[in-house]
Design a protein around this motif. Sequence first.
Motif, PDB file in Angstrom:
ATOM      1  N   THR A 115      25.751  44.704  40.501  1.00  0.00           N
ATOM      2  CA  THR A 115      25.914  44.427  39.093  1.00  0.00           C
ATOM      3  C   THR A 115      25.743  45.577  38.383  1.00  0.00           C
ATOM      4  O   THR A 115      26.303  45.736  37.322  1.00  0.00           O
ATOM      5  N   ASP A 116      24.758  46.446  38.931  1.00  0.00           N
ATOM      6  CA  ASP A 116      24.442  47.924  38.110  1.00  0.00           C
ATOM      7  C   ASP A 116      25.792  48.752  38.021  1.00  0.00           C
ATOM      8  O   ASP A 116      25.949  49.463  37.334  1.00  0.00           O
ATOM      9  N   ILE A 117      26.429  48.689  39.231  1.00  0.00           N
ATOM     10  CA  ILE A 117      27.622  49.552  39.556  1.00  0.00           C
ATOM     11  C   ILE A 117      28.922  48.942  38.907  1.00  0.00           C
ATOM     12  O   ILE A 117      29.613  49.643  38.131  1.00  0.00           O
ATOM     13  N   ILE A 118      29.163  47.768  39.001  1.00  0.00           N
ATOM     14  CA  ILE A 118      30.393  47.052  38.522  1.00  0.00           C
ATOM     15  C   ILE A 118      30.634  47.356  37.387  1.00  0.00           C
ATOM     16  O   ILE A 118      31.951  47.692  36.770  1.00  0.00           O
ATOM     17  N   LYS A 119      29.783  47.350  36.269  1.00  0.00           N
ATOM     18  CA  LYS A 119      29.934  47.443  34.887  1.00  0.00           C
ATOM     19  C   LYS A 119      30.339  48.885  34.404  1.00  0.00           C
ATOM     20  O   LYS A 119      30.718  49.119  33.436  1.00  0.00           O
ATOM     21  N   LEU A 120      30.176  49.754  35.469  1.00  0.00           N
ATOM     22  CA  LEU A 120      30.351  51.157  35.412  1.00  0.00           C
ATOM     23  C   LEU A 120      31.856  51.585  36.093  1.00  0.00           C
ATOM     24  O   LEU A 120      32.310  52.745  35.861  1.00  0.00           O
ATOM     25  N   LEU A 121      32.483  50.850  36.822  1.00  0.00           N
ATOM     26  CA  LEU A 121      33.606  50.817  37.571  1.00  0.00           C
ATOM     27  C   LEU A 121      34.583  50.546  36.539  1.00  0.00           C
ATOM     28  O   LEU A 121      34.629  49.809  35.505  1.00  0.00           O
ATOM     29  N   PRO A 122      35.828  51.380  36.692  1.00  0.00           N
ATOM     30  CA  PRO A 122      37.086  51.013  35.724  1.00  0.00           C
ATOM     31  C   PRO A 122      37.463  49.375  35.775  1.00  0.00           C
ATOM     32  O   PRO A 122      37.906  48.849  34.642  1.00  0.00           O
ATOM     33  N   GLY A 123      37.012  48.342  36.905  1.00  0.00           N
ATOM     34  CA  GLY A 123      37.300  47.215  36.520  1.00  0.00           C
ATOM     35  C   GLY A 123      38.693  46.670  36.689  1.00  0.00           C
ATOM     36  O   GLY A 123      39.182  45.684  36.487  1.00  0.00           O
ATOM     37  N   THR A 124      39.741  47.545  37.576  1.00  0.00           N
ATOM     38  CA  THR A 124      40.993  47.483  37.631  1.00  0.00           C
ATOM     39  C   THR A 124      41.524  46.485  38.782  1.00  0.00           C
ATOM     40  O   THR A 124      42.512  46.215  39.037  1.00  0.00           O
ATOM     41  N   ASP A 125      40.418  46.237  39.871  1.00  0.00           N
ATOM     42  CA  ASP A 125      40.688  45.692  41.116  1.00  0.00           C
ATOM     43  C   ASP A 125      42.095  46.347  41.825  1.00  0.00           C
ATOM     44  O   ASP A 125      42.830  45.460  42.120  1.00  0.00           O
ATOM     45  N   CYS A 126      42.327  47.449  41.438  1.00  0.00           N
ATOM     46  CA  CYS A 126      43.441  48.147  42.132  1.00  0.00           C
ATOM     47  C   CYS A 126      43.661  48.147  43.745  1.00  0.00           C
ATOM     48  O   CYS A 126      44.813  48.660  44.046  1.00  0.00           O
ATOM     49  N   ARG A 127      42.572  48.148  44.361  1.00  0.00           N
ATOM     50  CA  ARG A 127      42.656  48.178  45.699  1.00  0.00           C
ATOM     51  C   ARG A 127      43.105  49.796  46.416  1.00  0.00           C
ATOM     52  O   ARG A 127      42.822  49.785  47.521  1.00  0.00           O
ATOM     53  N   ARG A 128      42.843  50.639  45.554  1.00  0.00           N
ATOM     54  CA  ARG A 128      43.069  52.167  46.053  1.00  0.00           C
ATOM     55  C   ARG A 128      41.864  52.398  46.962  1.00  0.00           C
ATOM     56  O   ARG A 128      42.141  53.481  47.652  1.00  0.00           O
ATOM     57  N   CYS A 129      40.470  51.920  46.532  1.00  0.00           N
ATOM     58  CA  CYS A 129      39.649  52.393  47.411  1.00  0.00           C
ATOM     59  C   CYS A 129      39.580  51.568  48.968  1.00  0.00           C
ATOM     60  O   CYS A 129      38.915  52.085  49.609  1.00  0.00           O
ATOM     61  N   GLY A 130      40.594  50.886  49.062  1.00  0.00           N
ATOM     62  CA  GLY A 130      40.673  50.000  50.305  1.00  0.00           C
ATOM     63  C   GLY A 130      39.852  48.740  50.246  1.00  0.00           C
ATOM     64  O   GLY A 130      39.928  47.930  51.446  1.00  0.00           O
ATOM     65  N   TYR A 131      39.325  48.356  49.137  1.00  0.00           N
ATOM     66  CA  TYR A 131      38.804  47.093  49.114  1.00  0.00           C
ATOM     67  C   TYR A 131      39.341  46.099  48.199  1.00  0.00           C
ATOM     68  O   TYR A 131      40.196  46.469  47.270  1.00  0.00           O
ATOM     69  N   LEU A 132      39.165  44.734  48.369  1.00  0.00           N
ATOM     70  CA  LEU A 132      39.929  43.976  47.382  1.00  0.00           C
ATOM     71  C   LEU A 132      39.564  43.642  46.116  1.00  0.00           C
ATOM     72  O   LEU A 132      40.326  43.409  45.029  1.00  0.00           O
ATOM     73  N   SER A 133      38.368  43.993  45.725  1.00  0.00           N
ATOM     74  CA  SER A 133      37.925  44.311  44.302  1.00  0.00           C
ATOM     75  C   SER A 133      36.681  45.149  43.975  1.00  0.00           C
ATOM     76  O   SER A 133      36.412  45.905  44.883  1.00  0.00           O
ATOM     77  N   CYS A 134      36.813  45.597  42.709  1.00  0.00           N
ATOM     78  CA  CYS A 134      35.584  46.594  42.333  1.00  0.00           C
ATOM     79  C   CYS A 134      34.338  45.984  42.787  1.00  0.00           C
ATOM     80  O   CYS A 134      33.467  46.711  43.168  1.00  0.00           O
ATOM     81  N   LEU A 135      34.138  44.699  42.686  1.00  0.00           N
ATOM     82  CA  LEU A 135      32.794  44.088  43.153  1.00  0.00           C
ATOM     83  C   LEU A 135      32.600  44.393  44.761  1.00  0.00           C
ATOM     84  O   LEU A 135      31.385  44.878  45.172  1.00  0.00           O
ATOM     85  N   ALA A 136      33.488  44.155  45.559  1.00  0.00           N
ATOM     86  CA  ALA A 136      33.538  44.546  46.913  1.00  0.00           C
ATOM     87  C   ALA A 136      33.258  46.109  47.040  1.00  0.00           C
ATOM     88  O   ALA A 136      32.271  46.517  48.002  1.00  0.00           O
ATOM     89  N   PHE A 137      33.730  46.866  46.146  1.00  0.00           N
ATOM     90  CA  PHE A 137      33.513  48.254  46.560  1.00  0.00           C
ATOM     91  C   PHE A 137      32.148  48.642  46.134  1.00  0.00           C
ATOM     92  O   PHE A 137      31.489  49.560  46.734  1.00  0.00           O
ATOM     93  N   ALA A 138      31.632  48.094  44.809  1.00  0.00           N
ATOM     94  CA  ALA A 138      30.172  48.190  44.439  1.00  0.00           C
ATOM     95  C   ALA A 138      29.196  47.935  45.689  1.00  0.00           C
ATOM     96  O   ALA A 138      28.239  48.715  45.856  1.00  0.00           O
ATOM     97  N   PHE A 139      29.453  46.947  46.425  1.00  0.00           N
ATOM     98  CA  PHE A 139      28.671  46.395  47.352  1.00  0.00           C
ATOM     99  C   PHE A 139      28.617  47.528  48.551  1.00  0.00           C
ATOM    100  O   PHE A 139      27.468  48.010  49.111  1.00  0.00           O
ATOM    101  N   LYS A 140      29.694  47.998  49.011  1.00  0.00           N
ATOM    102  CA  LYS A 140      29.904  48.953  49.980  1.00  0.00           C
ATOM    103  C   LYS A 140      29.176  50.323  49.537  1.00  0.00           C
ATOM    104  O   LYS A 140      28.897  51.150  50.287  1.00  0.00           O
TER     105      LYS A 140
END
Length: 186
Positions: A115-140
Motif C-alpha cells: 500500500t505504500d508503493i501502490i499510491k506512488l505508481l501510475p495506477g494504470t494497470d497497463c501490464r507492461r511490467c509483466g503483472y496483472l495490476s499495479c498492486l501485484a507489481f508492488a508486492f513483487k
Amino acid sequence: MLLSFYKITRILPCLADPEKIRVIAEVSGEIHEAFPYLNATMKECIYNHPAFTLTFKEGEKMITLHAHHITLAKIDDEKEAEQILNRLQNLINETYENHEKIEPDYSMKQELKPTDIIKLLPGTDCRRCGYLSCLAFAFKLIRKQTEITKCTPLFLEEYEEKRKILFELLQNAGFDISLKEDRQNG
C-alpha cells in the motif's frame, strides 16, 4: 567483546511456516549498544531504538536482535540456528569493535508494504511490467522479485513527482535505487 556467548533456550514451531522452527537464544549482557552501528552498516533492517530491537532477513530467515536475546524464525533445524548465531556473534562483535569508525544511525527504517508503493505508481494497470495490476507489481517490488524500472509509465514526465517520492521511500527503506535513478535521466 560485547557478545561473549549465547545459549539457545527455546525451540518452537515457526508461526509463519509449520515445517520450520523458531529459535530463541539468550545472550551474555546487553547487545543493544551495537544496534545503531549495525543499522548504519546493514541495508534492509528495521531498527527500533526505543524498543532496543533490530530486525532483518537473511534470505527467507527472519532475525530479530533484542537487548538480551535473539529470535530466529523460519529456521530448518538447530544446526542451522547455531550457524546463524555464530555469524551474528561475529557480526555484532566486529561491528562494535569498529564502532568508533562508524557513524551511528538511530533512524527507524520502516518495512515497506504494497500500500505504500501502490499510491506512488501510475495506477494504470497497463501490464507492461509483466503483472496483472499495479498492486501485484508492488508486492513483487517489495519482495525484490522485480525492479522499479519494469514500470515504464513511471518514467514518463507526468509521473516525475511520484517517481521522486517513490525513489526516496525505497531508498529510506534500504533499497538500492542508484541504477534506477539513471533510467529517469536517460
